[in-house]
Write a protein that holds these residues in place. Structure first.
Motif, PDB file in Angstrom:
ATOM      1  N   PRO A 136       0.655  -1.485  -0.102  1.00 28.50           N
ATOM      2  CA  PRO A 136       0.093   0.451   0.136  1.00 28.50           C
ATOM      3  C   PRO A 136       1.193   0.938  -0.196  1.00 28.50           C
ATOM      4  CG  PRO A 136      -1.059  -1.632   1.525  1.00 28.50           C
ATOM      5  CD  PRO A 136       0.244  -2.225   1.036  1.00 28.50           C
ATOM      6  N   LEU A 137       0.395   2.394  -0.790  1.00 26.12           N
ATOM      7  CA  LEU A 137       0.885   3.511  -1.114  1.00 26.12           C
ATOM      8  C   LEU A 137       0.994   4.648   0.430  1.00 26.12           C
ATOM      9  CD1 LEU A 137       2.734   5.197  -2.456  1.00 26.12           C
ATOM     10  CD2 LEU A 137       0.318   6.362  -3.084  1.00 26.12           C
ATOM     11  N   ASP A 138       1.681   5.320   1.011  1.00 30.65           N
ATOM     12  CA  ASP A 138       2.536   5.700   1.883  1.00 30.65           C
ATOM     13  C   ASP A 138       2.833   6.655   1.889  1.00 30.65           C
ATOM     14  OD1 ASP A 138       5.088   5.208   2.238  1.00 30.65           O
ATOM     15  OD2 ASP A 138       4.186   3.662   4.142  1.00 30.65           O
ATOM     16  N   GLU A 139       2.943   8.012   2.867  1.00 33.44           N
ATOM     17  CA  GLU A 139       3.425   9.226   2.570  1.00 33.44           C
ATOM     18  C   GLU A 139       4.538   8.821   2.337  1.00 33.44           C
ATOM     19  OE1 GLU A 139       3.862  13.524   4.674  1.00 33.44           O
ATOM     20  OE2 GLU A 139       1.755  12.532   4.968  1.00 33.44           O
ATOM     21  N   TYR A 140       5.595   7.881   3.725  1.00 36.30           N
ATOM     22  CA  TYR A 140       7.583   7.790   2.630  1.00 36.30           C
ATOM     23  C   TYR A 140       7.206   7.716   1.727  1.00 36.30           C
ATOM     24  CZ  TYR A 140      11.942   5.874   3.229  1.00 36.30           C
ATOM     25  OH  TYR A 140      13.170   5.702   3.095  1.00 36.30           O
ATOM     26  N   ALA A 141       6.593   6.866   1.060  1.00 39.51           N
ATOM     27  CA  ALA A 141       6.466   5.752  -0.370  1.00 39.51           C
ATOM     28  C   ALA A 141       6.297   6.990  -1.413  1.00 39.51           C
ATOM     29  CB  ALA A 141       6.254   4.702  -0.800  1.00 39.51           C
ATOM     30  N   LEU A 142       6.063   8.311  -1.282  1.00 39.15           N
ATOM     31  CA  LEU A 142       5.777   9.061  -2.111  1.00 39.15           C
ATOM     32  C   LEU A 142       6.618   9.779  -1.661  1.00 39.15           C
ATOM     33  CD1 LEU A 142       3.724  10.120  -4.181  1.00 39.15           C
ATOM     34  CD2 LEU A 142       2.536  11.490  -2.250  1.00 39.15           C
ATOM     35  N   THR A 143       7.510  10.396  -0.760  1.00 38.62           N
ATOM     36  CA  THR A 143       8.474  11.066  -0.926  1.00 38.62           C
ATOM     37  C   THR A 143       9.792  11.476  -0.786  1.00 38.62           C
ATOM     38  OG1 THR A 143       7.208  11.964   1.494  1.00 38.62           O
ATOM     39  CG2 THR A 143       9.374  12.885   1.036  1.00 38.62           C
ATOM     40  N   LYS A 144       9.873   9.425  -1.095  1.00 33.27           N
ATOM     41  CA  LYS A 144      11.058   8.985  -1.757  1.00 33.27           C
ATOM     42  C   LYS A 144      10.545   8.893  -2.970  1.00 33.27           C
ATOM     43  CE  LYS A 144      13.609   4.288  -1.829  1.00 33.27           C
ATOM     44  NZ  LYS A 144      13.373   3.325  -1.560  1.00 33.27           N
ATOM     45  N   ALA A 145       9.591   8.995  -4.032  1.00 26.62           N
ATOM     46  CA  ALA A 145       9.115   8.841  -5.274  1.00 26.62           C
ATOM     47  C   ALA A 145       9.685   9.707  -5.940  1.00 26.62           C
ATOM     48  CB  ALA A 145       8.284   7.984  -6.168  1.00 26.62           C
ATOM     49  N   LEU A 146       8.831  11.232  -5.355  1.00 26.56           N
ATOM     50  CA  LEU A 146       9.619  12.536  -5.783  1.00 26.56           C
ATOM     51  C   LEU A 146      10.897  13.111  -5.665  1.00 26.56           C
ATOM     52  CD1 LEU A 146       6.615  14.311  -3.664  1.00 26.56           C
ATOM     53  CD2 LEU A 146       6.579  13.586  -6.349  1.00 26.56           C
ATOM     54  N   GLU A 147      11.832  12.178  -4.956  1.00 30.59           N
ATOM     55  CA  GLU A 147      12.689  12.838  -4.714  1.00 30.59           C
ATOM     56  C   GLU A 147      13.975  11.807  -5.616  1.00 30.59           C
ATOM     57  OE1 GLU A 147      13.637  11.816  -0.296  1.00 30.59           O
ATOM     58  OE2 GLU A 147      12.771  14.183   0.144  1.00 30.59           O
ATOM     59  N   THR A 148      13.098  10.525  -6.449  1.00 31.64           N
ATOM     60  CA  THR A 148      13.883   9.664  -7.211  1.00 31.64           C
ATOM     61  C   THR A 148      14.480  11.347  -8.437  1.00 31.64           C
ATOM     62  OG1 THR A 148      12.240   8.269  -6.805  1.00 31.64           O
ATOM     63  CG2 THR A 148      13.388   7.913  -8.823  1.00 31.64           C
ATOM     64  N   PRO A 149      15.180  10.649  -8.870  1.00 32.11           N
ATOM     65  CA  PRO A 149      16.310  11.825 -10.373  1.00 32.11           C
ATOM     66  C   PRO A 149      15.888  11.966 -11.542  1.00 32.11           C
ATOM     67  CG  PRO A 149      17.652  10.312  -9.380  1.00 32.11           C
ATOM     68  CD  PRO A 149      16.784   9.871  -8.621  1.00 32.11           C
ATOM     69  N   SER A 150      14.886  12.891 -11.848  1.00 30.69           N
ATOM     70  CA  SER A 150      14.012  12.447 -13.162  1.00 30.69           C
ATOM     71  C   SER A 150      14.838  12.060 -14.307  1.00 30.69           C
ATOM     72  CB  SER A 150      14.410  14.496 -13.981  1.00 30.69           C
ATOM     73  OG  SER A 150      13.649  14.564 -14.889  1.00 30.69           O
ATOM     74  N   GLY A 151      13.877  11.544 -15.260  1.00 30.71           N
ATOM     75  CA  GLY A 151      13.903   9.963 -15.543  1.00 30.71           C
ATOM     76  C   GLY A 151      14.265   8.915 -15.456  1.00 30.71           C
ATOM     77  N   SER A 152      14.381   8.279 -13.944  1.00 33.48           N
ATOM     78  CA  SER A 152      14.728   7.168 -13.474  1.00 33.48           C
ATOM     79  C   SER A 152      12.911   7.355 -12.836  1.00 33.48           C
ATOM     80  CB  SER A 152      15.272   7.398 -12.294  1.00 33.48           C
ATOM     81  OG  SER A 152      16.522   8.025 -12.341  1.00 33.48           O
ATOM     82  N   MET A 153      13.390   5.530 -12.925  1.00 33.19           N
ATOM     83  CA  MET A 153      12.068   4.422 -12.366  1.00 33.19           C
ATOM     84  C   MET A 153      11.711   4.772 -10.818  1.00 33.19           C
ATOM     85  SD  MET A 153       9.621   3.425 -14.642  1.00 33.19           S
ATOM     86  CE  MET A 153       9.529   2.899 -16.210  1.00 33.19           C
ATOM     87  N   THR A 154      10.496   4.697 -10.169  1.00 33.49           N
ATOM     88  CA  THR A 154      10.757   4.670  -8.693  1.00 33.49           C
ATOM     89  C   THR A 154      10.395   3.688  -8.316  1.00 33.49           C
ATOM     90  OG1 THR A 154       7.716   5.421  -9.191  1.00 33.49           O
ATOM     91  CG2 THR A 154       9.396   7.419  -9.654  1.00 33.49           C
ATOM     92  N   ALA A 155       9.584   3.623  -7.539  1.00 31.46           N
ATOM     93  CA  ALA A 155       9.334   1.916  -6.993  1.00 31.46           C
ATOM     94  C   ALA A 155       7.891   1.828  -6.790  1.00 31.46           C
ATOM     95  CB  ALA A 155       9.874   1.711  -5.891  1.00 31.46           C
ATOM     96  N   LEU A 156       6.619   2.905  -7.351  1.00 41.54           N
ATOM     97  CA  LEU A 156       5.575   3.068  -7.448  1.00 41.54           C
ATOM     98  C   LEU A 156       5.037   1.856  -8.885  1.00 41.54           C
ATOM     99  CD1 LEU A 156       4.602   7.068  -6.476  1.00 41.54           C
ATOM    100  CD2 LEU A 156       5.591   4.710  -4.760  1.00 41.54           C
TER     101      LEU A 156
END
Length: 199
Positions: A136-156
């Motif tokens: 399940p998506l939580d705030e930590y996972a969303l924050t981590k995705a937003l901090e991922t470098p542009s052009g990279s896949m997230t875990a989402l």
């Protein structure tokens, strides 16, 4: 494109193109010289004759004249109606190919109709359909995705219809190049340009 526009193009093939008059805002509203178009008949006509050229410039084919459209976010604005993803031109999205999230959490989707940005009022729908590597998506996972470098896949991952897609992080300014569209179309070399709308 509607038949009447195609007939007009055949009859008058060399009408100069129009730049700087038409726009599409982030809410999916058509603009002419910065003013919102409200007449349903005009909106329906633009919706039915809105396409992209080979260079990623989107336009409204107004009879024989092509009016290029400046877009605030993307050439299509997407919304959700009863769980169905729609373009602002009322086309159903059945085959999303890629989902991207920008630095502020905005969502862009590559669809079979072209590149679209999801209305901010429907971001809750997107978040409700996202998971974090199956969890399940939580705030930590969303924050981590937003901090991922542009052009990279997230875990989402996100579920849209029967498709499960990985979410890529992409800066807003990089979206046009990645998705193949032009936000503010300009004339190309030797392209004829009109100074007014054709009669």
């Amino acid at each position: 494109m509607e038949a009447w526009a195609l007939r007009a193009m055949e009859r008058w093939p060399n009408v100069p193109a129009l730049f700087g008059w038409l726009g599409l805002d982030r809410r999916g509203r058509w603009l002419i010289r910065g003013e919102v178009i409200t007449r349903p008949q005009i909106i329906d006509t633009i919706n039915g004759n809105y396409e992209a050229d080979a260079h990623g410039r989107w336009f409204f084919q107004n009879g024989p004249q092509r009016g290029f459209v400046s877009v605030e976010t993307a050439p299509l604005v997407l919304s959700v109606n009863d769980g169905v993803l729609l373009t602002h031109t009322q086309r159903v999205v059945r085959a999303p190919a890629q989902v991207l999230i920008d630095e502020d959490g905005g969502v862009a989707i590559a669809t079979e109709h072209g590149a679209g940005s999801l209305l901010d009022t429907d971001l809750d729908w997107a978040l409700a359909n996202m998971t974090d590597a199956g969890r399940p998506l939580d705030e930590y996972a969303l924050t981590k995705a937003l901090e991922t470098p542009s052009g990279s896949m997230t875990a989402l991952e996100i579920s849209i219809g029967d498709r499960q897609l990985r979410v890529m992080r992409m800066d807003r300014e990089a979206l046009p190049g990645h998705l193949g569209f032009v936000r503010d179309p300009a004339p190309r070399e030797n392209e004829r340009v009109a100074t007014r709308v054709a009669d």
